[in-house]
Scaffold this motif. Structure first.
Motif, PDB file in Angstrom:
ATOM      1  N   LEU A  41       0.968  -1.263  -0.105  1.00 14.65           N
ATOM      2  CA  LEU A  41      -0.064   0.076  -0.118  1.00 14.65           C
ATOM      3  C   LEU A  41       0.886   1.358  -0.049  1.00 14.65           C
ATOM      4  CD1 LEU A  41      -2.873  -1.110   2.522  1.00 14.65           C
ATOM      5  CD2 LEU A  41      -3.018  -0.961   0.052  1.00 14.65           C
ATOM      6  N   CYS A  42       0.603   2.053  -0.658  1.00 19.77           N
ATOM      7  CA  CYS A  42       1.451   3.332  -1.076  1.00 19.77           C
ATOM      8  C   CYS A  42       1.568   4.281   0.093  1.00 19.77           C
ATOM      9  CB  CYS A  42       0.855   4.040  -2.255  1.00 19.77           C
ATOM     10  SG  CYS A  42       1.982   5.647  -2.511  1.00 19.77           S
ATOM     11  N   PRO A  43       2.726   4.385   0.575  1.00 22.68           N
ATOM     12  CA  PRO A  43       2.740   5.567   1.873  1.00 22.68           C
ATOM     13  C   PRO A  43       2.506   6.940   1.303  1.00 22.68           C
ATOM     14  CG  PRO A  43       4.983   4.793   1.176  1.00 22.68           C
ATOM     15  CD  PRO A  43       4.032   4.175   0.071  1.00 22.68           C
ATOM     16  N   PHE A  44       2.321   7.382   0.122  1.00 22.94           N
ATOM     17  CA  PHE A  44       2.423   8.753  -0.342  1.00 22.94           C
ATOM     18  C   PHE A  44       0.858   8.985  -0.734  1.00 22.94           C
ATOM     19  CE2 PHE A  44       6.685   7.199  -1.504  1.00 22.94           C
ATOM     20  CZ  PHE A  44       7.520   7.990  -0.595  1.00 22.94           C
ATOM     21  N   HIS A  45       0.148   8.228  -1.053  1.00 21.45           N
ATOM     22  CA  HIS A  45      -1.273   8.602  -1.112  1.00 21.45           C
ATOM     23  C   HIS A  45      -2.205   7.385  -0.473  1.00 21.45           C
ATOM     24  CE1 HIS A  45      -1.579   5.548  -4.523  1.00 21.45           C
ATOM     25  NE2 HIS A  45      -2.655   5.755  -4.458  1.00 21.45           N
ATOM     26  N   SER A  46      -3.154   7.618  -0.295  1.00 18.45           N
ATOM     27  CA  SER A  46      -4.218   6.781   0.443  1.00 18.45           C
ATOM     28  C   SER A  46      -4.880   5.850  -0.262  1.00 18.45           C
ATOM     29  CB  SER A  46      -5.308   7.235   1.587  1.00 18.45           C
ATOM     30  OG  SER A  46      -6.541   7.435   0.829  1.00 18.45           O
ATOM     31  N   TYR A  92       8.094   2.637  -7.457  1.00 21.18           N
ATOM     32  CA  TYR A  92       7.197   3.243  -8.021  1.00 21.18           C
ATOM     33  C   TYR A  92       5.665   3.071  -7.791  1.00 21.18           C
ATOM     34  CZ  TYR A  92       5.004   5.317 -12.208  1.00 21.18           C
ATOM     35  OH  TYR A  92       3.996   5.992 -13.178  1.00 21.18           O
ATOM     36  N   CYS A  93       4.910   4.077  -7.631  1.00 23.23           N
ATOM     37  CA  CYS A  93       3.633   3.926  -7.541  1.00 23.23           C
ATOM     38  C   CYS A  93       2.629   4.290  -8.485  1.00 23.23           C
ATOM     39  CB  CYS A  93       3.055   4.861  -6.186  1.00 23.23           C
ATOM     40  SG  CYS A  93       1.359   4.954  -5.809  1.00 23.23           S
ATOM     41  N   PHE A  94       1.924   3.156  -9.163  1.00 20.34           N
ATOM     42  CA  PHE A  94       1.331   3.320 -10.404  1.00 20.34           C
ATOM     43  C   PHE A  94      -0.167   4.373 -10.026  1.00 20.34           C
ATOM     44  CE2 PHE A  94       3.401  -0.632 -11.198  1.00 20.34           C
ATOM     45  CZ  PHE A  94       4.092  -0.259 -12.593  1.00 20.34           C
ATOM     46  N   GLY A  95      -0.415   4.379  -8.701  1.00 20.09           N
ATOM     47  CA  GLY A  95      -1.450   5.435  -8.470  1.00 20.09           C
ATOM     48  C   GLY A  95      -0.982   6.867  -8.406  1.00 20.09           C
ATOM     49  N   CYS A  96      -0.023   7.329  -7.648  1.00 18.99           N
ATOM     50  CA  CYS A  96       0.395   8.581  -7.485  1.00 18.99           C
ATOM     51  C   CYS A  96       1.590   9.045  -8.402  1.00 18.99           C
ATOM     52  CB  CYS A  96       0.642   9.154  -6.103  1.00 18.99           C
ATOM     53  SG  CYS A  96       1.990   8.303  -5.327  1.00 18.99           S
ATOM     54  N   HIS A  97       2.170   8.198  -9.068  1.00 23.41           N
ATOM     55  CA  HIS A  97       3.475   8.305  -9.838  1.00 23.41           C
ATOM     56  C   HIS A  97       4.476   8.654  -9.018  1.00 23.41           C
ATOM     57  CE1 HIS A  97       0.975   7.316 -13.133  1.00 23.41           C
ATOM     58  NE2 HIS A  97      -0.077   8.303 -12.753  1.00 23.41           N
TER      59      HIS A  97
HETATM   60 ZN    ZN Z   1       1.216   6.393  -4.378  1.00 24.62          ZN
END
Ligand code: ZN
Length: 592
Positions: free
Chosen positions: A39-44, A60-65
């Motif tokens: 789970l991304c620590p930079f966006h929920s 790399y986060c595919f959600g918040c890039h």
């Molecule tokens: Zn993210």
């Protein structure tokens, strides 16, 4: 801590840091394919789109890039600057950061200090020599040119005696090392190995930097020697075109226009005449660095260069440079005489001050030139030529008030009405605007497929640099789009040759210069462990790039052929088109 962290140290830290370890302290990761997800620590989020590639040592986060290497991760999650993130990882890995550059910076500073010491000691020596009896001839020469003793002092003028090694001996006595004396440009090694003075029997003019420290010397012959001036060679402290002579004095006079001249004695004469805002370029052409120095002063500038053709061209170039830096500049031309120094000696200071009042702004100056060139030998004006060039010039002026004012001037020369001139200028501006709409051609945008293929070959090469040698599939710069990875291809080739090419290297290049591409690079790296897919995949991607490239070239050539004037211009283009078509077909075959 000052200085930069050496790249080698950063590479070492990244190599010895396990990014999975680092990230795991903040995120619970689970293995999925070649990557780890969490789970991304930079966006929920509820489903994991945050991934780590142990092989590429990136996240790399595919959600918040958000993405990058371990340093980036620490910096983002702890909200600390780059430097501190590096330090954190270095501590964890037990690596000591040694700021090597601090040492070299310190050494450079010390070397500069020594050069300054040599120059200062030399200037004192020259200055003293001018004041004693052996400087009498030089003193007479200066007074003869109207340069009073106070002006001599203000400029720190001096005299280099007519001997081989007087300064050399003096510096030796002061305990100055020979290497420093040579490096400062005041001593040189003679062919017999002896150390001798560079300047002999010359009037010595120190060149000060903006802060009033000596950086070089100009030495002027007082007789008819072949070399009228000898200048210091370029040193650590002095590069031609980086300074403005007399700026250290001119900057003290507040709120007055700076007068820019060409030579030492133009500036010195003007100061002697009470015009203490004069500076000199020490050359005909203004450098952009010099324009920058003038712009910093935030004052209007009056150009007073030589009145010959070279001087006029130099004025035009200087006006251009100064306009770019938003400096208000005007021009004075010195009639009949070649330079301001001669003019003052012949006509006196008050006539010169009156001349300054006749200064012209940029448009006036250019209109005057156009008029001069349009006048035939008998003084008759070539009306057609003048009106064409003058209205062209005004049409290019953005300021409407200036256009109107100058139209009156042009009308007077033409004996026409200002309204007629204005109408012609307006007509040209309309035409200009119409053609301007047609010209900007949209650049070819990099399609998603193009970016994917470019990314793929670069990733594959970072895994296996030998792919670059795949026979018949050599990559060239033109295979990449300007908006894609082309700007990086050259540096990467260099890195490949030096066996330094790695995914991390590419990423750091791209992150700095084109962050929008870094996203594609990170995503592709995580997604496609197929980038390790060997030569088959590599060939397919290269062929795809080539097909698109020659398709682009075909289109460009077809367009050029359509616009070509005649058969003669079309012929070579058609040959090129044939070549491009052949390449296109060949690569289409190879793609399959
Ligand atoms: Zn993210």
């Amino acid at each position: 801590m000052a200085g930069r962290i050496p790249q080698d140290t950063i590479d070492q830290i990244l190599n010895e840091t396990d990014i999975v370890d680092v990230v795991s302290r903040y995120v619970r990761l689970e293995k999925k394919g070649g990557s780890l997800f969490g789970l991304c620590p930079f966006h929920s989020e509820k489903t994991p789109s945050f991934s780590v590639s142990p092989a590429k040592r990136i996240f790399y986060c595919f959600g918040c890039h958000k993405g990058g290497n371990a340093i980036k991760f620490i910096s983002e999650i702890e909200h600390v600057p780059f430097r501190e993130a590096v330090q954190t990882l270095a501590d964890a890995a037990g690596i000591e950061i040694r700021l090597d550059e601090d040492e070299s910076y310190r050494q450079r500073r010390e070397a500069e200090q020594r050069l300054r010491q040599v120059l200062l000691e030399s200037a004192r020596f020259f200055y003293r020599t001018l004041s004693v009896q052996e400087g009498n001839e030089a003193k007479r020469y200066l007074l003869g040119r109207g340069i009073s003793v106070p002006t001599q002092r203000a400029f720190g003028l001096g005299y280099a005696p007519d001997a081989w090694d007087r300064l050399t001996l003096h510096l030796r006595e002061k305990g100055i090392a020979e290497t420093d004396a040579i490096a400062a440009g005041v001593c040189q090694r003679a062919s017999n190995g002896r150390l001798i003075d560079v300047f002999r029997n010359r009037l010595m003019i120190p060149i000060f930097d903006f802060l009033g420290q000596i950086v070089a010397f100009g030495g002027r012959a007082m007789g008819e020697e072949k070399a009228k001036y000898i200048n210091s060679k370029e040193t650590e402290l002095y590069t031609k075109g980086r300074h403005l002579f007399a700026m250290n004095l001119a900057k003290k006079q507040k709120d007055e226009a700076l007068i820019v001249t060409e030579g030492y004695f133009d500036a010195i004469s003007l100061h002697a005449a009470g015009l203490t805002t004069a500076v000199a370029l020490l050359g005909t052409a203004m450098s952009s660095r010099q324009a920058q120095l003038l712009a910093q002063m935030d004052r209007p500038v009056t150009l007073c260069l030589d009145a010959d053709e070279a001087g006029i061209n130099a004025s035009l170039r200087a006006l251009e440079l100064l306009r770019q830096k938003q400096v208000f500049a005007s021009v004075v031309t010195v009639p009949e005489f070649k330079d301001p120094d001669l003019y003052i000696r012949k006509n006196g200071a008050s006539r010169f001050k009156a001349l300054l009042e006749t200064k012209m702004d940029e448009l006036d100056f250019k209109l005057r030139l156009i008029e001069k060139q349009a006048r035939q030998d008998d003084g008759e004006l070539d009306v057609f030529r003048y009106q064409r060039e003058a209205t062209d010039l005004l049409a290019a002026e953005e300021n409407a008030v200036m256009r109107e004012l100058k139209a009156e001037l042009v009308a007077r020369v033409l004996h026409a009405s200002p309204a007629a001139v204005q109408e012609e200028v307006a007509r040209k501006r309309r035409n200009e605007a119409e053609t301007a709409v047609e010209t900007p051609r949209p650049k070819p945008r990099a399609s998603a497929a193009q970016v994917a293929d470019e990314t793929y070959v670069l990733l594959a090469l970072s895994n296996n640099p030998d792919l670059q040698k795949t026979k018949g599939f050599a990559l060239e710069e033109e295979d990449f789009l300007e908006e894609g990875f082309r700007p990086f291809f050259e540096s990467m080739q260099g890195a490949m040759a030096a066996k330094r090419y790695s995914y991390q290297y590419l990423l750091s290049l791209v992150e700095e210069a084109a962050p929008e591409l870094a996203d594609a690079l990170l995503a592709a790296a995580i997604k496609s462990e197929q980038a390790d897919g060997g030569t088959v995949m590599y060939r397919r991607a290269v062929a795809a790039l080539k097909v698109r490239r020659f398709e682009r070239e075909k289109h460009a050539l077809l367009e050029a052929i359509e616009q070509a004037q005649d058969e003669e211009a079309r012929k070579p283009l058609q040959n090129l088109l044939k070549e491009a078509s052949e390449q296109y077909n060949t690569w289409r075959q190879k793609r399959i």
